[in-house]
Design a protein around this motif. Structure first.
Motif, short mmCIF file in Angstrom:
data_model
loop_
_atom_site.label_atom_id
_atom_site.label_comp_id
_atom_site.label_asym_id
_atom_site.label_seq_id
_atom_site.Cartn_x
_atom_site.Cartn_y
_atom_site.Cartn_z
N THR A 85 0.97 -1.01 -0.66
CA THR A 85 -0.44 -0.40 -0.30
C THR A 85 1.00 0.84 -0.15
O THR A 85 2.38 0.82 0.05
CB THR A 85 -0.96 0.21 1.29
N SER A 114 -4.52 -8.79 0.39
CA SER A 114 -4.32 -9.86 -0.78
C SER A 114 -4.65 -11.10 -0.62
O SER A 114 -4.69 -12.07 0.17
CB SER A 114 -2.81 -9.61 -0.20
N TRP A 121 -3.05 -6.20 -3.73
CA TRP A 121 -3.47 -5.49 -2.55
C TRP A 121 -5.11 -4.81 -3.23
O TRP A 121 -5.09 -4.17 -4.16
CB TRP A 121 -3.21 -4.55 -1.70
#
Length: 322
Positions: A85, A114, A121
């Protein structure tokens, strides 16, 4: 009905009786409905300055998360950067039945999921407040159920692998105040109330709640229902040190009575579901994980290293620098 030692009865153990709770939760939920976690597909972990804050076993590797996400092979120590992220990760969780399904709590709020061990993700925050998630746990007996502790609010549950969320419990009420949860573990031990336990580490110590979410209570030896009814169960003979925050907390999947806790004073272990504890080493860990098939095999992230123990936390070897 009083709780033993420091825990006192919450004004409303079902989650709605504190002043301002409803207004606070409505605000958090409404703002959370507009939150979308941004993902950067090409971002990988750096070799130094990693600031790891969460670890979990995934197959034959340990996934380490912090400023980025890395997968470290347990046998060779070889590290591979994974997609991450755009924000540091504060908490991480998965379940042995689905080792590649990972849940992460990025800094600032929300949850990312995920399904391929951390390579891709996506946001998984529908219904969750737009506030920091401080701890995550996947239910021991139901790998499709995920728990999230939200700062300033309480416990939330996603029963569809985290796709949607609902509120289940206020924060623990300890020493006359609600305490944020720093660490969370689903422990597959019968609670005596038709379910199993969810243990929580806070700034003020350890507490737990059955997954029927009736009320938080101390961890005591013996029958939990008797302790709850009496309200005066004696403290354990060897509890965790008072006054220390529980920074990390894990339960062994194949031996749920085996718990490990990271405190400023070191690595502590319990073999009776948290009633009594023994200090195993002086290791200062930021995060802990237990190998699914071996309750004595622990991974720990310190400020600078990823370390492994094969003997329940007594001796440690460095697996990788962070």
């Amino acid at each position: 009905m009083e709780r033993s030692r420091t825990l006192k009865k919450s004004p409303d153990a079902t989650g709605g009786g504190h002043p301002g709770t409803l207004r606070r939760r409505m605000f958090l939920t409404m703002t959370g409905s507009t939150f979308i976690a941004a993902l950067l597909p090409g971002r990988t972990a750096q070799a130094t300055g990693y600031a790891a804050s969460a670890v979990t076993f995934s197959g034959q590797s340990v996934v380490v998360a912090g400023d980025g996400v890395r997968s470290v092979d347990v046998s060779t120590g070889t590290a591979a950067g994974l997609t991450a992220t755009d924000r540091p990760i504060r908490a991480l969780a998965n379940h042995p039945d689905h080792p590649d399904r990972l849940f992460a709590a990025p800094a600032g709020g929300g949850i990312a999921r995920s399904d391929d061990g951390g390579r891709v993700w996506r946001s998984s925050s529908n219904g969750l407040p737009d506030a920091q998630v401080t701890a995550l746990a996947v239910a021991a007996e139901a790998p499709g159920t995920v728990y999230a502790a939200v700062a300033g609010d309480g416990l939330w549950r996603g029963e569809d692998a985290g796709r949607t969320w609902s509120f289940v419990m206020d924060r623990p009420w300890i020493e006359e105040a609600e305490q944020d949860v720093l660490a969370l573990a689903s422990v597959n031990l019968a609670s005596g109330m038709g379910g199993i336990w969810l243990y929580a580490g806070t700034e003020k110590g350890l507490t737990r709640v059955p997954d029927c979410f009736c009320r938080w209570q101390d961890v005591v030896a013996g029958d939990a229902m008797d302790a709850l009814v009496s309200g005066a169960a004696p403290p354990p003979e060897a509890p965790l040190p008072e006054g220390e925050p529980v920074l990390a907390l894990v339960s062994a999947h194949t031996a749920p009575e085996q718990l490990y806790a990271a405190l400023p004073s070191g690595l502590w272990a319990s073999t009776d579901g948290g009633a009594t504890w023994q200090r195993r080493s002086s290791l200062h860990a930021r995060a802990l994980a237990v190998a699914p098939a071996d309750p004595g095999h622990i991974a720990a992230a310190t400020d600078t290293e990823l370390k492994l123990s094969r003997d329940g936390g007594v001796n440690w070897a460095t697996l990788a620098a962070l």
